[in-house]
Each structure stands twice: as structure tokens, then as C-alpha cells.
Design an enzyme around this catalytic site. Structure first.
Site, PDB file in Angstrom:
ATOM      1  N   LYS A   1      -7.688 -11.438   6.867  1.00 37.57           N
ATOM      2  CA  LYS A   1      -7.594 -10.681   8.112  1.00 37.57           C
ATOM      3  C   LYS A   1      -8.749  -9.693   8.272  1.00 37.57           C
ATOM      4  O   LYS A   1      -9.222  -9.462   9.395  1.00 37.57           O
ATOM      5  CB  LYS A   1      -6.255  -9.944   8.209  1.00 37.57           C
TER       6      LYS A   1
ATOM      7  N   GLY B   1      -7.280 -15.685  -0.370  1.00 45.19           N
ATOM      8  CA  GLY B   1      -6.114 -15.544   0.498  1.00 45.19           C
ATOM      9  C   GLY B   1      -5.588 -14.138   0.397  1.00 45.19           C
ATOM     10  O   GLY B   1      -6.309 -13.205   0.059  1.00 45.19           O
TER      11      GLY B   1
ATOM     12  N   VAL C   1       0.830  -1.208   0.000  1.00 45.56           N
ATOM     13  CA  VAL C   1       0.000   0.000   0.000  1.00 45.56           C
ATOM     14  C   VAL C   1       0.860   1.252   0.000  1.00 45.56           C
ATOM     15  O   VAL C   1       0.720   2.132  -0.853  1.00 45.56           O
ATOM     16  CB  VAL C   1      -0.949   0.006   1.206  1.00 45.56           C
TER      17      VAL C   1
ATOM     18  N   CYS D   1      -5.407  -9.167   2.665  1.00 47.13           N
ATOM     19  CA  CYS D   1      -6.603  -8.383   3.013  1.00 47.13           C
ATOM     20  C   CYS D   1      -7.789  -9.230   3.454  1.00 47.13           C
ATOM     21  O   CYS D   1      -8.233  -9.151   4.604  1.00 47.13           O
ATOM     22  CB  CYS D   1      -7.003  -7.509   1.827  1.00 47.13           C
TER      23      CYS D   1
END
Length: 388
Positions: free
Chosen positions: A269, A263, A11, A266
Site C-alpha cells: 500500500k 506483501g 502499530v 505496509c
């Protein structure tokens, strides 16, 4: 405008590079000295298509620089993005220690008005916590610098992050301050001029938008995967089912591709985190919890299908199985929560030997799967292995 970005993961690094491409003077800061040294040499610590070219271009134009110095980053920046990880704790809640550490470091070095932007995915209420953290430290310092906290969640897809940052579907900005709102419009001036949709809201709503979006997409993936399991048993074609469903404008074809499960950094979780938020506020997130369970079931179903078709009495002893693709999705090297990990572990447990290849994920896969020892053999090319 001078921009600081704290954290150079998927990010933060993409955000920093793209903001420099928009004409901002950007300082990307990270505590990992090795990573910063790599970036100074023009080397990427992650694989992301199109990122290297833009990084080189903006470093050469002197709009983009890298440092490990938080004091320098804070003092020279008008707007500071917090883009560090929020990994899940054992109970599924988001670990905010890195976000709050950055907030403390910023507060210890503020030298004038700043806009502090939460770019990390954080639970509802984090904006207020960050604001209080900074205010308490400023009080201890005996200074009264003005600052604003903004929530500006990211919606980047790994493998398409550059495109998503250059031409996003929307920009969400949560703030209580008109001054901060106008500054954020200036930061994203290129997008605003190009009529990208902007959503201005309060901080809590912006924080919730991120979790609600990711959880919905995770639910959609789990839904089509369950349909695929049933379709196989009744003799239906799930690809045709998904194609016909996607023609309905209310549904859309995106994220209706059956596979081994979701998976990455992001969805796993964030779904756990929103369930935890619901628990804390007394609301059971039943649909999202079901998606999490369905996703775990999907990975196990993949193992069962292989064992049923290749095994003898539930055993794969003497079988060599090729696994082509290890990262959680194409065009990324990210192995976090990749379904391949669970599937490979299940196959090895059943007695199989694995020969594996992935265009980008080999480096990370080797240390994530090193506990399997000689049961897995990593190949350098797609055609190198001998499979059964």
C-alpha cells in the site's frame, strides 16, 4: 504522563504496550468492542512475539488499560496517538477516512492542551489536514483550546515489532512547535537517555520519510528477485550473489533475500500511495512503479515455475501441492497482500489441489481463501498432509 492510543492494530497496540513499559500511563482505545474485550481478558487480537508478556506486566502494574470511550481517552490524555489504518483506495491512494474521523472525535472532546500525534502512515500534507479539521470543530464549539499536531511515523517490522519499538534505529518527530517537541522527547525519554538517534524535522518531511523508507526497501526486494530470475537462467547462485553484494557497506545485506515477492500491510500500500502522491504533484515515480510491477511478476513466476516442473501441457490436474507458510512473512499471522494468496490461486486455476499449513496464519488464511472451496485443505500440523 498520560498517553492515549487510538487504534489497537499492529502499530497502536505495540506502541501502547511499549509506552506503558517506558513508565507512561496508557489508555488504548478502539471502536471494536470485541477487540477491547479480548484485551481486557488478556487475549491478543494479533500474534506478535513478546507482546503478551509485556501487556500482562503493565496491566498488572496499572499503567495500561483498554476502552472504547474516545471521550474518556481524549480528556484524560496529554498526548494522543492516532494509529488507525490507512488502507489503499482503488486508485492506490491512502484512505484517510479513519484518521480524519479520529481527529474529529478528538476535537469534539478536547478539554485542554493536547499533542495529537499521527502514528498512522499518511500522505504528505495530512498533518495540515488534521490540524485544520480539529481547528474547524473547535471554532464551531466556540472554544479556543491550544493543541499541536506531530508526525511520528512508525518503522516496526511485524514479527519483530516489540524489539523495534524498544530499540529503534531512530525516532522521527515532525513538528512546528517547540513545546510539542519537548513533550515528545519526554514521551520517549527512555530512548533519548539511551542515545537512540532522534530526527527532528517539519511535519511534511517526517511524513515523507516513512514512505521513502518503505518504498526503498520494496525496491531492494524487487531488485534481488529480478536478479534471482536472471541468475537461475545463467547458472549463477543468487544467494552467493546477495551475500557478496551485502558485504559492500554501501549496499548492506538486509532485504537482499530472494523470494516470492513482498506483501503485508505496509510495502504494497505504501508503494502505491507514494506513486499516487507523485502523480498528484506531477512527478512520475518510475523506479517505485517498476518495483510494484516486478513484485507482481515475481508471484506469477512462482506459479509458472511450479507448472513448468510439475504440469502436463500447462495443467496441474490430479496434482496435490503442499504450501508450507501462508502469512506474508515468518513470526506473524498477517495475511494482507501475502504472496501465498496469488500463488495458491494460480495453482488452483491450473488444476491443483492444495494442502496448506502455517504456524500462525491459518485462521486468517481460511477466510481469505474460502472462495477456493474444496480445492484447498488446511492441515493442523506440518507433517499431516500427503503431498506430491
Amino acid at each position: 504522563m498520560n498517553i492515549g492510543v487510538v487504534g489497537t492494530g499492529y502499530v497502536g497496540l505495540v506502541q501502547g504496550v511499549i509506552l506503558s513499559e517506558f513508565g507512561m500511563n496508557v489508555t488504548c482505545m478502539d471502536v471494536a468492542e470485541e477487540k477491547i474485550n479480548m484485551l481486557k481478558r488478556g487475549e491478543l487480537p494479533i500474534y506478535e512475539p513478546g507482546l503478551k508478556e509485556l501487556l500482562d506486566k503493565n496491566v498488572q502494574a496499572k499503567r495500561l488499560r483498554f476502552t472504547t470511550d474516545i471521550k474518556e481517552t481524549t480528556e484524560r490524555s496529554d498526548v494522543i496517538f492516532i494509529a488507525v489504518g490507512t488502507p489503499p483506495k482503488d486508485d492506490g491512494s491512502a484512505d484517510l477516512q479513519y484518521v480524519l474521523q479520529v481527529a474529529e472525535n478528538i476535537a469534539n472532546n478536547i478539554n485542554g492542551y493536547k499533542v495529537i500525534v499521527n502514528k498512522s502512515t499518511v500522505p504528505v500534507g495530512t498533518g495540515k489536514v488534521v490540524k485544520k479539521t480539529i481547528k474547524d470543530i473547535l471554532d464551531k464549539r466556540g472554544v479556543d483550546y491550544e493543541f499541536d499536531v506531530v508526525s511520528n511515523p512508525e518503522f516496526l517490522r511485524e514479527g519483530k515489532a516489540v524489539k523495534d519499538c524498544l530499540t529503534p534505529d531512530r525516532v522521527v518527530i515532525g513538528t512546528e512547535s517547540e513545546k510539542a517537541r519537548e513533550i515528545m522527547k519526554s514521551v520517549y525519554d527512555v530512548l533519548y537517555i539511551n542515545q537512540t538517534p532522534f530526527v527532528f524535522t517539519n511535519i511534511e518531511t517526517a511524513e515523507m520519510i516513512k514512505y521513502a523508507s518503505n518504498a526503498f526497501l520494496a525496491v531492494k526486494i524487487s531488485y534481488i528477485n529480478e536478479i534471482a530470475l536472471l541468475a537461475e537462467k545463467v547458472g549463477a547462485d543468487v544467494q552467493e550473489i546477495a551475500r557478496a553484494m551485502g558485504m559492500d557497506g554501501r549496499i548492506s545485506p538486509k532485504f537482499l533475500h530472494a523470494g516470492p515477492g513482498f506483501g503485508g500491510s505496509c510495502f504494497p500500500k505504501d508503494t502505491k500511495a507514494i506513486v499516487d502522491i507523485g502523480r498528484k504533484y506531477g512527478e512520475e515515480m518510475m523506479v517505485i512503479e517498476a518495483a510494484i510491477k516486478a513484485n507482481e511478476k515475481q508471484k506469477q513466476k512462482m506459479v509458472e515455475k511450479i507448472v513448468d516442473n510439475m504440469g502436463d501441457d500447462g495443467s496441474l490436474e490430479g496434482k496435490t501441492i503442499g504450501v508450507l507458510g501462508l502469512s506474508f512473512k515468518p513470526e506473524t499471522d498477517d495475511m494482507r497482500e501475502a504472496p501465498s494468496i496469488d500463488i495458491i490461486e494460480g495453482l488452483v486455476k491450473a488444476g491443483a489441489k492444495i494442502q496448506a499449513y502455517c504456524p500462525q496464519g491459518m485462521k486468517e488464511a481460511k477466510w481469505r481463501l474460502e472462495h477456493l472451496g474444496n480445492s484447498i485443505n488446511f492441515k493442523h500440523t506440518l507433517l499431516e498432509g500427503t503431498y506430491q
